[in-house]
Write a protein that holds these residues in place. Sequence first.
Motif, PDB file in Angstrom:
ATOM      1  N   ARG A 298       1.150  -1.508  -0.545  1.00 38.86           N
ATOM      2  CA  ARG A 298      -0.211  -0.225   0.187  1.00 38.86           C
ATOM      3  C   ARG A 298       1.181   0.788  -0.263  1.00 38.86           C
ATOM      4  NH1 ARG A 298      -4.993   0.002   1.013  1.00 38.86           N
ATOM      5  NH2 ARG A 298      -6.115   2.621   1.876  1.00 38.86           N
ATOM      6  N   LEU A 299       0.814   2.516  -0.445  1.00 36.01           N
ATOM      7  CA  LEU A 299       1.223   3.485  -1.064  1.00 36.01           C
ATOM      8  C   LEU A 299       0.382   4.139   0.489  1.00 36.01           C
ATOM      9  CD1 LEU A 299       0.360   4.224  -4.819  1.00 36.01           C
ATOM     10  CD2 LEU A 299       2.651   4.178  -3.561  1.00 36.01           C
ATOM     11  N   PRO A 300       1.318   4.063   0.700  1.00 31.55           N
ATOM     12  CA  PRO A 300       1.802   6.027   1.891  1.00 31.55           C
ATOM     13  C   PRO A 300       0.433   7.150   1.768  1.00 31.55           C
ATOM     14  CG  PRO A 300       3.690   6.590   0.947  1.00 31.55           C
ATOM     15  CD  PRO A 300       2.807   5.501   0.151  1.00 31.55           C
ATOM     16  N   ARG A 301      -0.783   7.214   2.565  1.00 28.26           N
ATOM     17  CA  ARG A 301      -1.297   8.104   3.174  1.00 28.26           C
ATOM     18  C   ARG A 301      -1.216   9.196   3.500  1.00 28.26           C
ATOM     19  NH1 ARG A 301      -7.552   7.497   4.697  1.00 28.26           N
ATOM     20  NH2 ARG A 301      -8.138   8.373   3.416  1.00 28.26           N
ATOM     21  N   ASP A 302      -0.355  10.328   2.913  1.00 27.28           N
ATOM     22  CA  ASP A 302       0.136  11.684   4.110  1.00 27.28           C
ATOM     23  C   ASP A 302      -0.553  13.042   2.958  1.00 27.28           C
ATOM     24  OD1 ASP A 302       2.110  10.595   1.483  1.00 27.28           O
ATOM     25  OD2 ASP A 302       3.688  11.244   2.876  1.00 27.28           O
ATOM     26  N   ASP A 303      -1.053  13.023   2.462  1.00 25.63           N
ATOM     27  CA  ASP A 303      -1.452  13.665   1.649  1.00 25.63           C
ATOM     28  C   ASP A 303      -0.645  15.365   2.314  1.00 25.63           C
ATOM     29  OD1 ASP A 303      -3.105  13.959  -1.531  1.00 25.63           O
ATOM     30  OD2 ASP A 303      -3.510  15.679  -0.205  1.00 25.63           O
ATOM     31  N   PRO A 304      -0.637  16.211   1.555  1.00 28.90           N
ATOM     32  CA  PRO A 304      -0.540  17.444   2.209  1.00 28.90           C
ATOM     33  C   PRO A 304      -1.853  18.022   2.371  1.00 28.90           C
ATOM     34  CG  PRO A 304       0.899  17.490  -0.400  1.00 28.90           C
ATOM     35  CD  PRO A 304       0.234  16.169   0.067  1.00 28.90           C
ATOM     36  N   PHE A 305      -2.866  18.218   1.453  1.00 34.45           N
ATOM     37  CA  PHE A 305      -3.604  19.169   1.339  1.00 34.45           C
ATOM     38  C   PHE A 305      -4.726  18.679   1.832  1.00 34.45           C
ATOM     39  CE2 PHE A 305      -1.602  19.114  -2.911  1.00 34.45           C
ATOM     40  CZ  PHE A 305      -1.069  20.791  -2.877  1.00 34.45           C
ATOM     41  N   LEU A 306      -4.580  17.291   3.138  1.00 34.71           N
ATOM     42  CA  LEU A 306      -5.870  17.317   4.231  1.00 34.71           C
ATOM     43  C   LEU A 306      -5.158  17.281   5.270  1.00 34.71           C
ATOM     44  CD1 LEU A 306      -5.505  13.486   3.246  1.00 34.71           C
ATOM     45  CD2 LEU A 306      -7.362  14.986   1.959  1.00 34.71           C
ATOM     46  N   VAL A 307      -6.466  17.505   6.655  1.00 31.12           N
ATOM     47  CA  VAL A 307      -6.049  17.942   7.948  1.00 31.12           C
ATOM     48  C   VAL A 307      -5.867  16.976   8.613  1.00 31.12           C
ATOM     49  CG1 VAL A 307      -7.247  19.082  10.097  1.00 31.12           C
ATOM     50  CG2 VAL A 307      -7.669  20.087   8.495  1.00 31.12           C
ATOM     51  N   PRO A 318      -6.781  11.235   8.359  1.00 29.45           N
ATOM     52  CA  PRO A 318      -7.167  12.504   7.590  1.00 29.45           C
ATOM     53  C   PRO A 318      -9.128  13.125   8.256  1.00 29.45           C
ATOM     54  CG  PRO A 318      -7.674  10.796   6.173  1.00 29.45           C
ATOM     55  CD  PRO A 318      -6.750  10.252   7.127  1.00 29.45           C
ATOM     56  N   ARG A 319      -8.988  14.509   8.094  1.00 30.08           N
ATOM     57  CA  ARG A 319     -10.448  14.954   8.912  1.00 30.08           C
ATOM     58  C   ARG A 319     -11.723  14.455   8.019  1.00 30.08           C
ATOM     59  NH1 ARG A 319     -10.485  20.440  11.857  1.00 30.08           N
ATOM     60  NH2 ARG A 319     -10.021  19.090  13.531  1.00 30.08           N
ATOM     61  N   PRO A 320     -12.481  13.062   8.650  1.00 23.60           N
ATOM     62  CA  PRO A 320     -13.664  12.989   6.468  1.00 23.60           C
ATOM     63  C   PRO A 320     -14.292  14.645   6.413  1.00 23.60           C
ATOM     64  CG  PRO A 320     -14.216  12.535   9.518  1.00 23.60           C
ATOM     65  CD  PRO A 320     -12.778  12.952   9.298  1.00 23.60           C
ATOM     66  N   ALA A 321     -14.750  13.766   5.366  1.00 21.24           N
ATOM     67  CA  ALA A 321     -15.424  14.864   4.963  1.00 21.24           C
ATOM     68  C   ALA A 321     -16.959  14.736   5.179  1.00 21.24           C
ATOM     69  CB  ALA A 321     -15.539  14.709   3.300  1.00 21.24           C
ATOM     70  N   ASP A 322     -17.765  15.591   5.793  1.00 25.57           N
ATOM     71  CA  ASP A 322     -18.937  15.910   6.277  1.00 25.57           C
ATOM     72  C   ASP A 322     -19.914  16.279   5.700  1.00 25.57           C
ATOM     73  OD1 ASP A 322     -20.801  15.582   7.948  1.00 25.57           O
ATOM     74  OD2 ASP A 322     -19.656  15.603  10.188  1.00 25.57           O
ATOM     75  N   SER A 323     -21.062  16.659   5.051  1.00 30.13           N
ATOM     76  CA  SER A 323     -21.577  17.310   4.504  1.00 30.13           C
ATOM     77  C   SER A 323     -22.794  18.268   5.799  1.00 30.13           C
ATOM     78  CB  SER A 323     -22.757  16.320   3.502  1.00 30.13           C
ATOM     79  OG  SER A 323     -23.711  15.994   4.093  1.00 30.13           O
ATOM     80  N   ARG A 324     -22.355  17.830   6.816  1.00 34.12           N
ATOM     81  CA  ARG A 324     -23.923  18.555   7.724  1.00 34.12           C
ATOM     82  C   ARG A 324     -22.495  19.331   8.162  1.00 34.12           C
ATOM     83  NH1 ARG A 324     -24.991  13.785  11.028  1.00 34.12           N
ATOM     84  NH2 ARG A 324     -22.934  13.075  10.576  1.00 34.12           N
ATOM     85  N   ARG A 325     -21.341  20.068   8.098  1.00 32.92           N
ATOM     86  CA  ARG A 325     -20.239  20.392   9.039  1.00 32.92           C
ATOM     87  C   ARG A 325     -19.415  21.548   7.944  1.00 32.92           C
ATOM     88  NH1 ARG A 325     -16.813  19.784  13.579  1.00 32.92           N
ATOM     89  NH2 ARG A 325     -14.853  20.723  13.020  1.00 32.92           N
ATOM     90  N   ALA A 326     -19.608  22.922   8.697  1.00 34.77           N
ATOM     91  CA  ALA A 326     -19.358  23.809   7.536  1.00 34.77           C
ATOM     92  C   ALA A 326     -18.075  23.970   7.255  1.00 34.77           C
ATOM     93  CB  ALA A 326     -20.360  25.117   8.116  1.00 34.77           C
ATOM     94  N   LEU A 327     -17.732  24.444   6.606  1.00 26.81           N
ATOM     95  CA  LEU A 327     -16.013  24.941   6.696  1.00 26.81           C
ATOM     96  C   LEU A 327     -15.652  25.578   7.609  1.00 26.81           C
ATOM     97  CD1 LEU A 327     -13.141  24.241   5.261  1.00 26.81           C
ATOM     98  CD2 LEU A 327     -14.018  26.413   3.470  1.00 26.81           C
ATOM     99  N   TRP A 328     -16.165  26.695   8.209  1.00 24.03           N
ATOM    100  CA  TRP A 328     -15.435  27.341   9.402  1.00 24.03           C
ATOM    101  C   TRP A 328     -15.149  27.153  10.640  1.00 24.03           C
ATOM    102  CZ3 TRP A 328     -18.503  28.343  13.815  1.00 24.03           C
ATOM    103  CH2 TRP A 328     -19.477  28.115  13.834  1.00 24.03           C
ATOM    104  N   ARG A 329     -16.510  25.776  10.834  1.00 24.43           N
ATOM    105  CA  ARG A 329     -15.895  24.534  11.624  1.00 24.43           C
ATOM    106  C   ARG A 329     -14.657  24.545  11.926  1.00 24.43           C
ATOM    107  NH1 ARG A 329     -21.273  21.455  12.644  1.00 24.43           N
ATOM    108  NH2 ARG A 329     -20.031  20.969  14.330  1.00 24.43           N
ATOM    109  N   ASP A 330     -13.245  24.203  10.506  1.00 24.64           N
ATOM    110  CA  ASP A 330     -12.438  24.033  10.448  1.00 24.64           C
ATOM    111  C   ASP A 330     -11.914  24.388  10.480  1.00 24.64           C
ATOM    112  OD1 ASP A 330     -13.485  20.961   9.981  1.00 24.64           O
ATOM    113  OD2 ASP A 330     -13.693  21.634   8.436  1.00 24.64           O
TER     114      ASP A 330
END
Length: 530
Positions: A298-307, A318-330
């Motif tokens: 498996r390739l390493p999972r260290d993407d530079p655009f993820l929290v 990585p912080r998961p995508a959540d359609s109920r969560r507004a971006l300002w909360r991150d």
Amino acid sequence: MFAVSAFPLDESPWIPVLWTPAVQAGSRDRPPLVGLRTLLARSHEISSLAITEPPAYSAFLRTLYAFTARVCALDEDDDGSGVDWSERRLNILDAGRLPADGIDAYFDAWAHRLCLFGERPWMQDPRLAEQCDPARSAGVNKLVPTRPSGNNHAWFTHVQDSDPDPVPAGEAAMSLLTWHYYGPSGRGSARTVGGTASANMKAGPLRGALSYHPEGSTLFETLLAGLLHPDPQVSRTTDRCMWEWEELPDPDAPPPPVQGPCSRLTAVSQHALLLIPAPDDENVVTDAFITWAYRDGRLPRDDPFLVWQISQQGNPYPRPADSRRALWRDIDALLLLEPGGTAQARHPEVFSAPHALEVSDALDRPLAVRALGFEQDGQAKDRQFVAGLTPPVLDRAEQTNPATAPAVGWLRRTGELYGRRVQYAVRRACQLYTHETRPKEADNWAERAAALYWPQAEEEFWSRFHGLDPTGALLVEAGLDRDAARRSFLRIAERAYASVTDPVCHTQRGARAVADAHSELYGGNRRPRS
């Protein structure tokens, strides 16, 4: 099998774009779709991409960063000129456009690898035509994320597996990228290698994750801000993009190791695909093979655009995508050097110096942050696209005035506190009203309260955020008035609570339930400790 130059992605129009207001108001040609050459050559005239599906947008940006690094010769730390990497990037920013000679040189050299169909089709494995059973292909419905396939539910279109509509080649290319980055684990087309057939796939590197990208006023600024500074040992001869490999990798061997930013962004797929064009029309795709890329490893999972944050077991994820969560909360995890919190969030690598912040400094204005993701589980279930765009916020405010860090963190936590309280309060009111421990209506009440609260809380957050002092003149929490901010979030929660519960207040039982649960907005009735 296919024409060598079928659908050249560098020349064929397939990428949707939004032109800047100046171009729209002028007389210059402004086509809605462009090829890769035009996209990079006119990136200073393009405000942003017009890709409507967030995972495709996110995946395509990663390939564009690699193209940009190549044409700007920013794919190596030392180019032999004696000018360091950061200054070379800023020189290009000052020039106001990507170098035309670099664009021509790169695409002239690699045009043969940038065709969607051919002997070495872009981001595909032509060996699948022999290694997979042609009678058991995946089909175009499975290729396109928004189409239902098999027993999956329909999203935006209703199609039949028995008679699928062909997919325009450009749209198929975007779906190809989505599979490479967000594809599921589970079973795909059976692939026979070395006499052994297997159909088990591993999940893509961005599966279920939310991706964050610095964004300027033009695509040109966005691409330069998203570049990663290569380590001194990185060489373009070994740090290869997927389409630049001299030979296709052995599926029975471990994945090729990542050698630098370009391979890190474009050569980390766990999937292998092959698109099949219509026999008489290279502009549409009628079938596809989708299967595993590597049997083991498996390739390493260290993407530079993820929290990245830490689980209770101590593992990074990585912080998961959540359609109920507004971006300002991150926002504190995106902007602050030390966000704090039990998750130990680490902001995306690209937001650290000397990456996006150097571009913000040179432009003398903050960059925005675009969030792109796909709420999905590890295997087959795709729930919802996730997208967001902040106002211009990405700068060095925390370094200039350290008091902004606790102020931003407190604003985010307080906004979330009253969001949780109003949802709990309406659930409690529903319980008291129905005399049930878990009434079915409680979830509906909480969802309606959330829908009313979060958009208004977001407006309040950004209003307070932009009122903070970034200069350091106001040393006490950058001028934040905590009491006024708290009252504002509370008023938003009170209005949401009243709107949801008002329909039951016409009865005595309902009015009493609503009144009793109202205290939860203020923290509830706390019993004194004995």
